[in-house]
Design an enzyme around this catalytic site. Structure first.
Site, PDB file in Angstrom:
ATOM      1  CB  SER A   1      -0.853   0.026   1.259  1.00 48.59           C
ATOM      2  OG  SER A   1      -1.562  -1.165   1.414  1.00 48.59           O
TER       3      SER A   1
ATOM      4  CE  LYS B   1      -4.566  -0.971   2.191  1.00 50.97           C
ATOM      5  NZ  LYS B   1      -5.163  -2.066   2.956  1.00 50.97           N
TER       6      LYS B   1
ATOM      7  CE  LYS C   1       2.119   2.030   4.733  1.00 52.41           C
ATOM      8  NZ  LYS C   1       1.357   1.165   3.842  1.00 52.41           N
TER       9      LYS C   1
HETATM   10  P1  NAD Z   1       5.822  -6.006   7.474  1.00 49.66           P
HETATM   11  O1  NAD Z   1       6.558  -4.850   8.030  1.00 49.66           O
HETATM   12  O2  NAD Z   1       5.324  -7.087   8.385  1.00 49.66           O
HETATM   13  O3  NAD Z   1       6.708  -6.723   6.320  1.00 49.66           O
HETATM   14  C1  NAD Z   1       7.510  -6.054   5.412  1.00 49.66           C
HETATM   15  C2  NAD Z   1       8.672  -6.965   5.051  1.00 49.66           C
HETATM   16  O4  NAD Z   1       9.432  -6.341   4.005  1.00 49.66           O
HETATM   17  C3  NAD Z   1       9.645  -7.211   6.198  1.00 49.66           C
HETATM   18  O5  NAD Z   1       9.815  -8.610   6.368  1.00 49.66           O
HETATM   19  C4  NAD Z   1      10.952  -6.528   5.746  1.00 49.66           C
HETATM   20  O6  NAD Z   1      12.123  -7.205   6.175  1.00 49.66           O
HETATM   21  C5  NAD Z   1      10.824  -6.603   4.243  1.00 49.66           C
HETATM   22  N1  NAD Z   1      11.566  -5.584   3.483  1.00 49.66           N
HETATM   23  C6  NAD Z   1      11.548  -4.238   3.606  1.00 49.66           C
HETATM   24  N2  NAD Z   1      12.287  -3.660   2.642  1.00 49.66           N
HETATM   25  C7  NAD Z   1      12.788  -4.663   1.883  1.00 49.66           C
HETATM   26  C8  NAD Z   1      13.597  -4.703   0.721  1.00 49.66           C
HETATM   27  N3  NAD Z   1      14.035  -3.593   0.109  1.00 49.66           N
HETATM   28  N4  NAD Z   1      13.944  -5.913   0.220  1.00 49.66           N
HETATM   29  C9  NAD Z   1      13.498  -7.077   0.799  1.00 49.66           C
HETATM   30  N5  NAD Z   1      12.698  -7.092   1.883  1.00 49.66           N
HETATM   31  C10 NAD Z   1      12.351  -5.892   2.419  1.00 49.66           C
HETATM   32  O7  NAD Z   1       4.604  -5.379   6.642  1.00 49.66           O
HETATM   33  P2  NAD Z   1       3.178  -6.052   6.306  1.00 49.66           P
HETATM   34  O8  NAD Z   1       2.262  -5.929   7.470  1.00 49.66           O
HETATM   35  O9  NAD Z   1       3.413  -7.387   5.673  1.00 49.66           O
HETATM   36  O10 NAD Z   1       2.651  -5.019   5.193  1.00 49.66           O
HETATM   37  C11 NAD Z   1       3.151  -4.976   3.870  1.00 49.66           C
HETATM   38  C12 NAD Z   1       2.272  -4.010   3.074  1.00 49.66           C
HETATM   39  O11 NAD Z   1       0.921  -4.503   3.086  1.00 49.66           O
HETATM   40  C13 NAD Z   1       2.214  -2.589   3.660  1.00 49.66           C
HETATM   41  O12 NAD Z   1       2.179  -1.653   2.625  1.00 49.66           O
HETATM   42  C14 NAD Z   1       0.912  -2.594   4.436  1.00 49.66           C
HETATM   43  O13 NAD Z   1       0.358  -1.283   4.556  1.00 49.66           O
HETATM   44  C15 NAD Z   1       0.059  -3.511   3.573  1.00 49.66           C
HETATM   45  N6  NAD Z   1      -1.036  -4.191   4.273  1.00 49.66           N
HETATM   46  C16 NAD Z   1      -0.847  -4.739   5.508  1.00 49.66           C
HETATM   47  C17 NAD Z   1      -1.910  -5.361   6.160  1.00 49.66           C
HETATM   48  C18 NAD Z   1      -1.752  -5.957   7.538  1.00 49.66           C
HETATM   49  O14 NAD Z   1      -2.776  -6.259   8.183  1.00 49.66           O
HETATM   50  N7  NAD Z   1      -0.538  -6.132   8.047  1.00 49.66           N
HETATM   51  C19 NAD Z   1      -3.168  -5.442   5.542  1.00 49.66           C
HETATM   52  C20 NAD Z   1      -3.326  -4.932   4.253  1.00 49.66           C
HETATM   53  C21 NAD Z   1      -2.250  -4.300   3.632  1.00 49.66           C
END
Ligand code: NAD
Length: 298
Positions: free
Chosen positions: A95, A170, A238
């Protein structure tokens, strides 16, 4: 078809596992080795960086926190763009700001690479069940090519429009969710202060017009003091920042979102940024000097 998956956090991990379950060959990469190990144990191979991953994949999916993370994964020295070749597709499911999606699409088009922005709604439980909702921006022809792949992780995959449209949808989703949680927190703190049992108030109203998916997902968490994420307050900050930035660029007024952003700042100051966004209710507890919990548990 070989799918590269970059970003194996709360959401990316179960999404990648669902692709493996559906028979896709998955290669994965994350900064965090233990996240990679977990997806490898489910049947994926691993890459040493995003460049190597892109080199070996037909389609690359990214699931990262925000625009700067996606930009780094795509365009840093050992990034996706360094390893990808003409005719391949990048699907960013993070997102992020829609303007960033458009910028990334333009840069990748210069390499002959197609791009979809395909953020998701539903949270970790739905990512595990494979029932998230995906909203997609990009060329319709590319959407059609990727539809089955996206459906492996989701119960609905909707084409919204040109690149950036997925993230516009979104952000609209995130505005509604934040304001809804605040409404639930405000109402349950009001009910508590007025002397009613907030659990019974919730049970009494959830079947009527005020009931919502958000109310049913978040009220039990608030009432049970269970603020483990789920969706962290820092990620919702964010999203609201991206919504405010976008709205200021187009002169759209989103006053309730601005108010929610200020409430989120108070929560962050109170050290709650790693908690689930259901902890928005804690703001109302603070200003009303009470705790929202069932009278049975007091
Ligand atoms: P998170 O922080 O749990 O996971 C992100 C992952 O990305 C981490 O494991 C981190 O090590 C990795 N990462 C960061 N930069 C990197 C790079 N350059 N190369 C390789 N790995 C890298 O985040 P999340 O909760 O999984 O959310 C991911 C996206 O999904 C966000 O944009 C969030 O807003 C969206 N989202 C999350 C949810 C939720 O409930 N958690 C629901 C819908 C949407």
């Amino acid at each position: 078809m070989k799918i590269g998956f970059v970003g194996l956090g709360i959401m990316g991990k179960p999404m990648a596992k669902n692709l493996i379950k559906d028979g896709y060959e998955v290669i994965c990469y994350d900064f965090n080795q233990s996240n990679m190990d977990e997806v490898a144990a489910a049947g994926a191979s691993t890459a040493k960086n995003s460049q190597e991953l892109a080199n070996q994949s037909d389609i690359v999916i990214t699931m990262l926190p925000n625009s700067p993370n996606v930009e780094a994964a795509l365009f840093s020295e050992e990034g996706i763009a360094a390893g990808i070749s003409e005719g391949k597709i990048v699907i960013d499911m993070s997102s992020i700001n829609p303007v960033s999606s458009q910028r990334f699409a333009e840069k990748l088009a210069g390499l002959g690479v197609e791009f979809l922005d395909a953020p998701v709604s539903g949270g970790e439980p739905k990512a595990i069940d494979g029932t998230i909702a995906v909203m997609v921006g990009g060329k319709k022809k590319v959407f059609d090519q990727c539809y089955e792949l996206l459906l492996s992780m989701a119960s609905s995959v909707t084409y919204i429009g040109e690149v950036g449209a997925g993230n516009i949808a979104k952000l609209a989703n995130q505005i509604i969710v934040a304001i809804n949680i605040a409404a639930v927190g405000e109402a349950l703190s009001f009910a508590t202060k007025a002397g009613a049992d907030p659990e019974l108030v919730y049970q009494g109203i959830r079947g009527g017009l005020a009931g919502s998916t958000v109310m049913d997902a978040k009220s039990p968490m608030i009432l049970n003091r269970d603020f483990d994420p789920g969706f962290r307050i820092e990620l919702h900050i964010k999203d609201l920042q991206n919504a405010l930035d976008t709205s200021h660029m187009i002169n759209a007024g989103i006053p309730l979102t601005a108010q929610l952003m200020e409430i989120m700042q108070v929560l962050k100051n109170d050290g709650l940024e790693k908690k689930d966004h259901s902890a928005i209710a804690c703001y109302y507890e603070k200003i009303n000097n009470l705790t929202i919990e069932s009278k049975d548990t007091v």
